[in-house]
Scaffold this motif. Structure first.
Motif, PDB file in Angstrom:
ATOM      1  N   PHE A 141     -18.428  21.541 -33.193  1.00 34.91           N
ATOM      2  CA  PHE A 141     -18.574  21.419 -31.740  1.00 34.91           C
ATOM      3  C   PHE A 141     -17.565  20.421 -31.177  1.00 34.91           C
ATOM      4  O   PHE A 141     -16.931  20.660 -30.156  1.00 34.91           O
TER       5      PHE A 141
ATOM      6  N   LEU B  49     -25.289  27.258 -28.583  1.00 30.52           N
ATOM      7  CA  LEU B  49     -23.949  26.785 -28.939  1.00 30.52           C
ATOM      8  C   LEU B  49     -23.436  25.826 -27.874  1.00 30.52           C
ATOM      9  O   LEU B  49     -22.897  24.760 -28.171  1.00 30.52           O
ATOM     10  N   ALA B  50     -23.632  26.195 -26.600  1.00 31.08           N
ATOM     11  CA  ALA B  50     -23.272  25.286 -25.508  1.00 31.08           C
ATOM     12  C   ALA B  50     -24.090  23.999 -25.611  1.00 31.08           C
ATOM     13  O   ALA B  50     -23.574  22.891 -25.425  1.00 31.08           O
ATOM     14  N   ARG B  51     -25.371  24.140 -25.940  1.00 33.92           N
ATOM     15  CA  ARG B  51     -26.248  22.968 -26.064  1.00 33.92           C
ATOM     16  C   ARG B  51     -25.711  22.001 -27.115  1.00 33.92           C
ATOM     17  O   ARG B  51     -25.674  20.790 -26.903  1.00 33.92           O
TER      18      ARG B  51
ATOM     19  N   ARG C 240     -15.656  31.121 -30.912  1.00 36.84           N
ATOM     20  CA  ARG C 240     -16.520  30.066 -30.355  1.00 36.84           C
ATOM     21  C   ARG C 240     -17.155  29.407 -31.571  1.00 36.84           C
ATOM     22  O   ARG C 240     -17.059  29.937 -32.685  1.00 36.84           O
TER      23      ARG C 240
ATOM     24  N   VAL D 288     -18.450  25.595 -19.745  1.00 37.42           N
ATOM     25  CA  VAL D 288     -18.887  26.515 -20.800  1.00 37.42           C
ATOM     26  C   VAL D 288     -19.652  27.655 -20.140  1.00 37.42           C
ATOM     27  O   VAL D 288     -20.653  27.424 -19.455  1.00 37.42           O
TER      28      VAL D 288
ATOM     29  N   ALA E 156     -29.034  25.406 -23.164  1.00 40.31           N
ATOM     30  CA  ALA E 156     -28.059  24.379 -22.785  1.00 40.31           C
ATOM     31  C   ALA E 156     -28.348  23.784 -21.415  1.00 40.31           C
ATOM     32  O   ALA E 156     -28.066  22.605 -21.163  1.00 40.31           O
TER      33      ALA E 156
ATOM     34  N   ASP F  97     -19.770  30.261 -24.663  1.00 42.78           N
ATOM     35  CA  ASP F  97     -20.890  30.177 -25.602  1.00 42.78           C
ATOM     36  C   ASP F  97     -21.155  31.558 -26.233  1.00 42.78           C
ATOM     37  O   ASP F  97     -21.826  31.665 -27.231  1.00 42.78           O
ATOM     38  N   HIS F  98     -20.607  32.617 -25.622  1.00 47.99           N
ATOM     39  CA  HIS F  98     -20.814  33.993 -26.121  1.00 47.99           C
ATOM     40  C   HIS F  98     -19.614  34.828 -25.689  1.00 47.99           C
ATOM     41  O   HIS F  98     -18.743  34.345 -24.954  1.00 47.99           O
TER      42      HIS F  98
ATOM     43  N   VAL G  54     -22.046  23.756 -17.372  1.00 51.32           N
ATOM     44  CA  VAL G  54     -22.435  25.015 -17.987  1.00 51.32           C
ATOM     45  C   VAL G  54     -22.806  26.031 -16.918  1.00 51.32           C
ATOM     46  O   VAL G  54     -23.396  25.682 -15.894  1.00 51.32           O
TER      47      VAL G  54
END
Ligand SMILES: Nc1ncnc2c1ncn2[C@@H]1O[C@H](COP(=O)(O)OP(=O)(O)OP(=O)(O)O)[C@@H](O)[C@H]1O
Ligand SMILES: [Mg+2]
Length: 374
Positions: A281, A15-17, A264, A9, A41, A72-73, A32
């Protein structure tokens, strides 16, 4: 263990978290690429690489240790994505699709070609063009947007004809839409073309930041709900999106109009963590791994998600005692981010069958956690 894939990621935000609990459940390994070791994250994903997503060699090195790379972005430069794609890196979504979430002008052009309903728009470089556009709309205001890099309403302005441009052009000019409310639809799509739509939600923004999401959008006309889902599915298919696609829309008397796209997991889908059979997710991971998609149905009549924005209270954890004691069924999420005014630092979700009660439970908790006088 070796047969389980590694999903990379790019970006260490919340969002990754929030992909991590889903990855834990599936036994999938997340890696990540984060800018800083204390990014949201990076705090919870042991397999973290510190590096800059604007540096192609950092991206290449990171991707070399992943089976699939997702995001994530949307801030990875488009040209870097193409380079990696041409070198055989599996990017999901791929650069061709992602361009439309990175650049609002590219997005408007493509959606217009596809005949998808959008606000009236044009590209402007100077003040005179804004005035021309306003005249054509018979409006004394125009919405201007920076095509790239905006978020949470940064890079969106309302201007009057004759006002100087808030940023150098080209800018996207749009008619100010007189919407009844804002909607969002989440679509998941996998490389082999399976797609699924979540229930259409309403999202309430102020100052360009999402405050609340209600799933499903209350008293949405069935026609508008169906057309929102159809538009979302069509965009996902035509653009070849892989993973979660969020389509932000305006609901108007004449039907729905597309505002913008994100490729995403999205703030408008946080309610799915507890409120849907499959969270966005987990769904994103399933989609980027080309696994069969999960059930998108809601598990309760209503889910209300309220963002916790940085406020006067620095000790957010201090509010847990009150919130948990008052409402044992409430779901609290904190992103490990330092409190700064207006910053998204967490969210709460309440599920229920009565909308008013569910709304007030979630609103109360979010306000309490941020330290509002209540
Ligand atoms: N054409 C329009 N007419 C009326 N309001 C608009 C228009 N475009 C944007 N807005 C308002 O501004 C908000 C932010 O716009 P937009 O979603 O394009 O920006 P953003 O900064 O990229 O947002 P995000 O935080 O979703 O990334 C919208 O949610 C909506 O409330
Ligand atoms: Mg938006």
């Amino acid at each position: 263990v070796t047969s389980f894939p590694v999903v990379g990621v790019v970006g260490g935000g919340q969002l990754a978290r929030m992909m991590q609990p889903a990855a834990i459940g599936l036994g999938v390994r997340l890696r990540v690429l984060a800018l800083e070791p204390d990014d949201s994250a990076a705090q919870v994903i042991p397999d973290v690489e510190i590096g800059d997503h604007r540096d192609v060699s950092a991206l290449r090195q990171f991707a070399g240790r992943c089976d699939v790379v997702t995001f994530d972005h949307e801030h990875v430069p488009t040209e870097h994505l193409s380079v990696l794609h041409n070198e055989g890196v599996v990017l999901r979504p791929g650069p061709e699709a992602l361009r439309h979430a990175q650049d609002k002008i590219v997005m408007r052009r493509r959606l217009t070609e596809l005949g998808i309903p959008c606000p009236r728009w044009r590209v402007v470089h100077e003040v005179d063009e804004v005035a021309d556009f306003a005249r054509g709309l018979r409006s004394d205001e125009v919405v201007l947007k920076r095509p790239r890099g905006g978020y949470d309403g940064r890079g969106v302005w309302r201007v009057r004809p004759g006002d100087s441009l808030p940023a150098p052009g080209p800018l996207l000019a749009e008619e100010p839409v007189d919407f009844t409310r804002e909607l969002a639809v989440l679509i998941a799509r996998s490389p082999h073309g399976q797609a699924a739509a979540y229930p259409v939600v309403s999202s309430i923004q102020s100052d360009g930041i999402c405050r609340e999401v209600i799933a499903p959008a209350p008293s949405l006309l069935p026609d508008h709900a169906v057309s929102a889902q159809e538009i979302g599915l069509r965009i996902a298919g035509e653009l070849g999106v892989v993973g979660i696609l969020a389509v932000e829309m305006f609901d108007t008397a004449g039907g729905v109009l597309v505002n913008e796209l994100a490729m995403r997991p999205h703030n408008s889908g946080h309610w799915t963590i507890e409120g849907a059979q499959t969270s966005q997710f987990e769904q994103h991971l399933r989609a980027v791994l080309d696994l069969p998609l999960g059930d998108t149905r809601a598990v309760a009549p209503y889910a209300v998600m309220v963002n916790v924005l940085g406020g006067t209270e620095k000790d957010v954890y201090g509010g847990y005692l009150h919130c948990m004691a008052r409402d044992p069924a409430l779901h609290i999420h904190a992103y490990g981010k330092e409190v700064r005014p207006g910053r998204k630092i967490g969210h709460v979700t309440a599920l229920g069958s009565d909308l008013e009660t569910t709304l007030s439970r979630a609103r109360h908790a979010a306000a309490y956690l941020r330290g509002d006088d209540i």
